[in-house]
Write an enzyme that holds these catalytic residues in place. Sequence first.
Site, PDB file in Angstrom:
ATOM      1  N   ILE A 177      19.325  64.378  36.282  1.00  0.00           N
ATOM      2  CA  ILE A 177      19.737  63.510  37.378  1.00  0.00           C
ATOM      3  C   ILE A 177      19.883  64.316  38.664  1.00  0.00           C
ATOM      4  O   ILE A 177      20.140  65.517  38.619  1.00  0.00           O
ATOM      5  CB  ILE A 177      21.058  62.788  37.010  1.00  0.00           C
ATOM      6  CG1 ILE A 177      21.489  61.783  38.082  1.00  0.00           C
ATOM      7  CG2 ILE A 177      22.170  63.773  36.691  1.00  0.00           C
ATOM      8  CD1 ILE A 177      22.634  60.868  37.676  1.00  0.00           C
ATOM      9  N   CYS A 178      19.687  63.647  39.783  1.00  0.00           N
ATOM     10  CA  CYS A 178      19.918  64.197  41.117  1.00  0.00           C
ATOM     11  C   CYS A 178      18.879  65.278  41.437  1.00  0.00           C
ATOM     12  O   CYS A 178      17.697  65.004  41.466  1.00  0.00           O
ATOM     13  CB  CYS A 178      21.355  64.705  41.217  1.00  0.00           C
ATOM     14  SG  CYS A 178      21.941  65.083  42.877  1.00  0.00           S
ATOM     15  N   ALA A 179      19.311  66.509  41.645  1.00  0.00           N
ATOM     16  CA  ALA A 179      18.378  67.607  41.928  1.00  0.00           C
ATOM     17  C   ALA A 179      17.791  68.197  40.653  1.00  0.00           C
ATOM     18  O   ALA A 179      16.764  68.874  40.689  1.00  0.00           O
ATOM     19  CB  ALA A 179      19.088  68.703  42.714  1.00  0.00           C
TER      20      ALA A 179
ATOM     21  N   TYR B 229      16.994  62.944  43.319  1.00  0.00           N
ATOM     22  CA  TYR B 229      17.621  62.838  44.629  1.00  0.00           C
ATOM     23  C   TYR B 229      16.514  63.061  45.660  1.00  0.00           C
ATOM     24  O   TYR B 229      15.661  63.935  45.473  1.00  0.00           O
ATOM     25  CB  TYR B 229      18.716  63.897  44.779  1.00  0.00           C
ATOM     26  CG  TYR B 229      19.625  63.643  45.943  1.00  0.00           C
ATOM     27  CD1 TYR B 229      20.732  62.809  45.808  1.00  0.00           C
ATOM     28  CD2 TYR B 229      19.384  64.237  47.174  1.00  0.00           C
ATOM     29  CE1 TYR B 229      21.575  62.561  46.878  1.00  0.00           C
ATOM     30  CE2 TYR B 229      20.223  63.996  48.251  1.00  0.00           C
ATOM     31  CZ  TYR B 229      21.311  63.158  48.100  1.00  0.00           C
ATOM     32  OH  TYR B 229      22.137  62.913  49.169  1.00  0.00           O
TER      33      TYR B 229
END
Length: 185
Positions: free
Chosen positions: A101-103, A122
């Site tokens: 998730i995200c980066a 992200y």
Amino acid sequence: MARVLVPLAEGFEELEAVTIVDLLRRAGVEVITAGLKPGPVKASRGTVIVPDTTLDEALGQDYDMVVLPGGMPGAKHLNEDPRVKDLLRRMADSGKFTGAICAAPMVLAEAGLLSGRKATSYPGFVDRMGLKDVTYVNEPVVQDGKVITSRGPGTAMDFALTLIEALAGAAKRQEVEAALLRCAP
């Protein structure tokens, strides 16, 4: 019971990591958190978490899924750790789930796990890596086979619920989600 490993690196996004661990445990999944080195791990907003074990100790066990929380510089530290990339490749080669998730989807990309797949992250990470063989999708959560990716802290709950569904089925996801009172009765 399914087993999931969540590696924690200095600078991880606490909202993502805690949401993943909490919801998976609510679903009856055994979750092991592992620090890249011994001792407590400081998250991106200063929260300190004591992992269950170290990554070196955790590598001697089997898992059904490995999930990487994002946050910076946490995702960068995960990406720089050859043990993490090796583990991700072994999971994929064994037909097991990986999630980020995200980066952190950049770690999946760097390990070669996003090749030929749809994924999200992200903004500014996977979409800007110039990967010609990855289809970037602007959705909260994207599952392509055994690879599950998500965008950031605001999508952490949807991401964790998708992980539950992948491991334990739609009925277990619905059970956990209902108890969270996310929707009006």
